[in-house]
Design a protein around this motif. Structure first.
Motif, PDB file in Angstrom:
ATOM      1  N   GLU A 156       1.021  -1.057  -0.044  1.00 14.99           N
ATOM      2  CA  GLU A 156      -0.333   0.341  -0.004  1.00 14.99           C
ATOM      3  C   GLU A 156       1.218   1.050   0.172  1.00 14.99           C
ATOM      4  OE1 GLU A 156      -2.540  -0.029   3.390  1.00 14.99           O
ATOM      5  OE2 GLU A 156      -4.039  -1.389   2.418  1.00 14.99           O
ATOM      6  N   GLY A 157       2.480   0.754   0.524  1.00 17.04           N
ATOM      7  CA  GLY A 157       3.114   2.137   0.231  1.00 17.04           C
ATOM      8  C   GLY A 157       3.394   2.314  -1.221  1.00 17.04           C
ATOM      9  N   TRP A 158       3.744   1.364  -2.001  1.00 19.03           N
ATOM     10  CA  TRP A 158       3.946   1.475  -3.034  1.00 19.03           C
ATOM     11  C   TRP A 158       2.352   2.468  -3.697  1.00 19.03           C
ATOM     12  CZ3 TRP A 158       6.415  -3.964  -2.673  1.00 19.03           C
ATOM     13  CH2 TRP A 158       6.559  -4.314  -2.850  1.00 19.03           C
ATOM     14  N   ILE A 159       1.957   2.082  -3.745  1.00 24.63           N
ATOM     15  CA  ILE A 159       0.586   2.543  -4.310  1.00 24.63           C
ATOM     16  C   ILE A 159       0.160   3.721  -4.048  1.00 24.63           C
ATOM     17  CG2 ILE A 159      -2.324   2.070  -4.284  1.00 24.63           C
ATOM     18  CD1 ILE A 159      -1.791  -0.855  -3.513  1.00 24.63           C
ATOM     19  N   ARG A 160       0.118   3.990  -2.682  1.00 30.98           N
ATOM     20  CA  ARG A 160      -0.226   5.534  -2.481  1.00 30.98           C
ATOM     21  C   ARG A 160       1.070   6.323  -3.482  1.00 30.98           C
ATOM     22  NH1 ARG A 160      -1.084   3.382   2.409  1.00 30.98           N
ATOM     23  NH2 ARG A 160      -3.892   3.541   3.519  1.00 30.98           N
ATOM     24  N   GLU A 161       2.630   5.840  -3.182  1.00 29.82           N
ATOM     25  CA  GLU A 161       3.766   6.092  -4.179  1.00 29.82           C
ATOM     26  C   GLU A 161       2.746   6.833  -6.042  1.00 29.82           C
ATOM     27  OE1 GLU A 161       8.583   6.365  -5.064  1.00 29.82           O
ATOM     28  OE2 GLU A 161       6.911   5.397  -3.416  1.00 29.82           O
ATOM     29  N   ALA A 162       2.612   5.456  -6.151  1.00 26.69           N
ATOM     30  CA  ALA A 162       2.228   5.417  -7.326  1.00 26.69           C
ATOM     31  C   ALA A 162       1.150   6.707  -7.802  1.00 26.69           C
ATOM     32  CB  ALA A 162       2.316   4.098  -7.895  1.00 26.69           C
ATOM     33  N   ILE A 163       0.147   7.243  -6.455  1.00 24.93           N
ATOM     34  CA  ILE A 163      -0.871   7.386  -6.621  1.00 24.93           C
ATOM     35  C   ILE A 163      -0.421   8.611  -7.152  1.00 24.93           C
ATOM     36  CG2 ILE A 163      -3.336   8.395  -5.604  1.00 24.93           C
ATOM     37  CD1 ILE A 163      -4.185   5.588  -4.693  1.00 24.93           C
ATOM     38  N   ALA A 164       0.102   9.093  -5.738  1.00 24.93           N
ATOM     39  CA  ALA A 164       0.844  11.224  -6.264  1.00 24.93           C
ATOM     40  C   ALA A 164       1.153  11.640  -7.497  1.00 24.93           C
ATOM     41  CB  ALA A 164       1.639  11.432  -4.911  1.00 24.93           C
ATOM     42  N   ILE A 165       2.196   9.826  -7.685  1.00 22.58           N
ATOM     43  CA  ILE A 165       2.929  10.370  -9.652  1.00 22.58           C
ATOM     44  C   ILE A 165       1.822  10.714 -10.614  1.00 22.58           C
ATOM     45  CG2 ILE A 165       4.509   9.808 -10.912  1.00 22.58           C
ATOM     46  CD1 ILE A 165       5.920   8.199  -8.521  1.00 22.58           C
ATOM     47  N   LEU A 166       0.656   9.950 -10.991  1.00 23.99           N
ATOM     48  CA  LEU A 166      -0.399   9.869 -11.377  1.00 23.99           C
ATOM     49  C   LEU A 166      -0.894  11.226 -11.377  1.00 23.99           C
ATOM     50  CD1 LEU A 166      -0.895   5.948 -10.515  1.00 23.99           C
ATOM     51  CD2 LEU A 166      -0.039   6.753 -12.686  1.00 23.99           C
ATOM     52  N   ALA A 167      -1.721  11.287 -10.256  1.00 20.07           N
ATOM     53  CA  ALA A 167      -2.159  12.927  -9.917  1.00 20.07           C
ATOM     54  C   ALA A 167      -1.259  13.846 -10.467  1.00 20.07           C
ATOM     55  CB  ALA A 167      -2.851  12.719  -8.953  1.00 20.07           C
ATOM     56  N   ASN A 169      -0.068  13.630 -13.096  1.00 23.72           N
ATOM     57  CA  ASN A 169       0.581  14.126 -14.505  1.00 23.72           C
ATOM     58  C   ASN A 169      -1.104  13.848 -15.004  1.00 23.72           C
ATOM     59  OD1 ASN A 169       3.818  13.267 -15.051  1.00 23.72           O
ATOM     60  ND2 ASN A 169       3.256  13.047 -13.505  1.00 23.72           N
ATOM     61  N   GLY A 170      -1.378  14.018 -14.609  1.00 26.05           N
ATOM     62  CA  GLY A 170      -3.265  14.579 -14.944  1.00 26.05           C
ATOM     63  C   GLY A 170      -4.336  13.012 -15.113  1.00 26.05           C
ATOM     64  N   THR A 171      -4.114  12.294 -14.109  1.00 29.72           N
ATOM     65  CA  THR A 171      -4.795  11.115 -13.943  1.00 29.72           C
ATOM     66  C   THR A 171      -5.521  11.236 -13.123  1.00 29.72           C
ATOM     67  OG1 THR A 171      -3.263   9.129 -14.523  1.00 29.72           O
ATOM     68  CG2 THR A 171      -4.896   8.813 -13.288  1.00 29.72           C
ATOM     69  N   PRO A 172      -6.914  11.305 -13.008  1.00 29.47           N
ATOM     70  CA  PRO A 172      -7.973  11.989 -12.015  1.00 29.47           C
ATOM     71  C   PRO A 172      -7.753  10.329 -10.834  1.00 29.47           C
ATOM     72  CG  PRO A 172      -9.353  11.094 -13.603  1.00 29.47           C
ATOM     73  CD  PRO A 172      -7.901  10.752 -14.294  1.00 29.47           C
ATOM     74  N   ILE A 173      -7.688  10.299 -10.365  1.00 32.30           N
ATOM     75  CA  ILE A 173      -7.408   9.881  -8.735  1.00 32.30           C
ATOM     76  C   ILE A 173      -6.687   9.967  -7.991  1.00 32.30           C
ATOM     77  CG2 ILE A 173      -5.096   8.747  -9.490  1.00 32.30           C
ATOM     78  CD1 ILE A 173      -5.447   5.884  -8.934  1.00 32.30           C
ATOM     79  N   ASP A 174      -6.960   9.065  -6.561  1.00 32.59           N
ATOM     80  CA  ASP A 174      -6.794   9.691  -4.861  1.00 32.59           C
ATOM     81  C   ASP A 174      -6.747   8.664  -4.039  1.00 32.59           C
ATOM     82  OD1 ASP A 174      -9.561   9.229  -4.286  1.00 32.59           O
ATOM     83  OD2 ASP A 174     -10.346  10.716  -4.175  1.00 32.59           O
ATOM     84  N   GLU A 175      -6.326   8.557  -3.031  1.00 34.80           N
ATOM     85  CA  GLU A 175      -6.350   7.287  -1.902  1.00 34.80           C
ATOM     86  C   GLU A 175      -7.718   6.688  -1.575  1.00 34.80           C
ATOM     87  OE1 GLU A 175      -3.510   7.983   1.278  1.00 34.80           O
ATOM     88  OE2 GLU A 175      -2.287   8.888  -0.238  1.00 34.80           O
ATOM     89  N   ASN A 176      -8.234   7.142  -2.894  1.00 37.75           N
ATOM     90  CA  ASN A 176      -9.995   6.358  -2.566  1.00 37.75           C
ATOM     91  C   ASN A 176      -9.327   4.665  -3.158  1.00 37.75           C
ATOM     92  OD1 ASN A 176     -11.428   8.100  -0.605  1.00 37.75           O
ATOM     93  ND2 ASN A 176     -11.794   9.458  -2.128  1.00 37.75           N
ATOM     94  N   SER A 177      -8.455   4.824  -4.171  1.00 37.99           N
ATOM     95  CA  SER A 177      -8.614   4.166  -5.007  1.00 37.99           C
ATOM     96  C   SER A 177      -7.417   3.197  -4.699  1.00 37.99           C
ATOM     97  CB  SER A 177      -7.922   4.654  -6.251  1.00 37.99           C
ATOM     98  OG  SER A 177      -9.424   5.072  -6.948  1.00 37.99           O
TER      99      SER A 177
END
Length: 270
Positions: A156-167, A169-177
């Motif tokens: 989940e630490g990796w996931i949160r790091e990836a989500i921050a990078i995705l957000a 760079n324009g991907t509509p995503i946050d930690e709810n995913s």
């Protein structure tokens, strides 16, 4: 005139008693005309302010101060005196302006002070309540995290790091995913960033699925972000897998594996 005799041989002594001294009746002092209105005005103000009704209140509404009319409102004077018109007006004063203004001013001042104190108390309570709610939510989240296995916390630490990078760079995503991505990773690779599928159709075609989200090399190359080029790197793999999901399914709501779990038919690869 009163005459009193002294012993014989002396002249009578005459005492003079005035029937009425100027400004006085008998032995009682009479108020001068110019003093009475001031005293009555002061009485009207004090009486009306203290009681909130009575003589001053009557004067405010009628323009004439009448102690009997005011007193009747307290039951102190028989109403008959009012009804028969036997109440004499002692002095006409204008309380409708100054006295009413003073009363309204005091009421407004008190109301403003009360509202201010109430607002401060209410704001203080709201701040404390918000802080308490936030602390309770954090404590609950920390407790939930503590119950998770170490491997899940790592992924989940990796996931949160990836989500921050995705957000960023324009991907509509946050930690709810986080939970949705965690579920996909569990089903695809069991949380192993070095996992390789050697038995499915992709493997048969020579492009086996790799990494946490089991991306094949062509898909990874299309959906990776600049600077995230390692398919076995957990964060890089998650970035490519999420971007592929958004491009093909529009998000996790239509991800076939998650839809299957929600429908009770089981997970299906994407």
């Amino acid at each position: 005139m009163a005459r009193h005799r002294k012993p014989s041989g002396q002249q009578p002594i005459v005492y003079t008693v005035s029937a009425q001294a100027p400004g006085y009746v008998g032995s009682h002092r009479a108020e001068p005309d110019r003093t009475l209105p001031k005293r009555l005005s002061a009485f009207a103000v004090a009486f009306g302010v203290v009681t909130g009704a009575g003589a001053a209140a009557h004067a405010v509404t009628s323009g004439t101060f009448s102690p009997l009319a005011g007193g009747a409102e307290f039951g102190g004077v028989p109403d008959q005196n009012i009804r028969t018109g036997k109440v004499d007006t002692i002095h006409s004063i204008d309380l409708g302006s100054e006295t009413a203004r003073m009363i309204r001013h005091e009421q407004l001042t008190a109301l403003q002070a009360f509202n201010q104190a109430s607002g401060v108390a209410q704001d203080g309570y709201a701040v404390r309540q918000k802080a308490a709610d936030e602390k309770a939510a954090k404590d609950a989240k920390d407790a939930e995290e503590a119950r998770k296995p170490p491997k899940q916390r790592e992924v989940e630490g990796w996931i949160r790091e990836a989500i921050a990078i995705l957000a960023a760079n324009g991907t509509p995503i946050d930690e709810n995913s986080v939970d949705e991505i965690w579920t996909i990773i569990q089903k695809e690779s069991n949380g192993n960033p070095n996992a390789i599928n050697t038995w499915d159709s992709n493997a048969a075609r020579g492009t086996p699925s790799k990494g946490l989200m089991q991306c094949i090399d062509p898909t990874f190359q299309v959906y990776k972000l600049p600077g995230h080029n390692d398919i076995y790197n957990p964060v890089d793999n998650i970035i490519a897998g999420v971007r592929y999901t958004y491009a093909r399914y529009g998000g996790f709501g239509n991800h076939p594996g998650l839809v299957g779990i929600n429908n009770g038919t089981g997970y299906r690869g994407y």
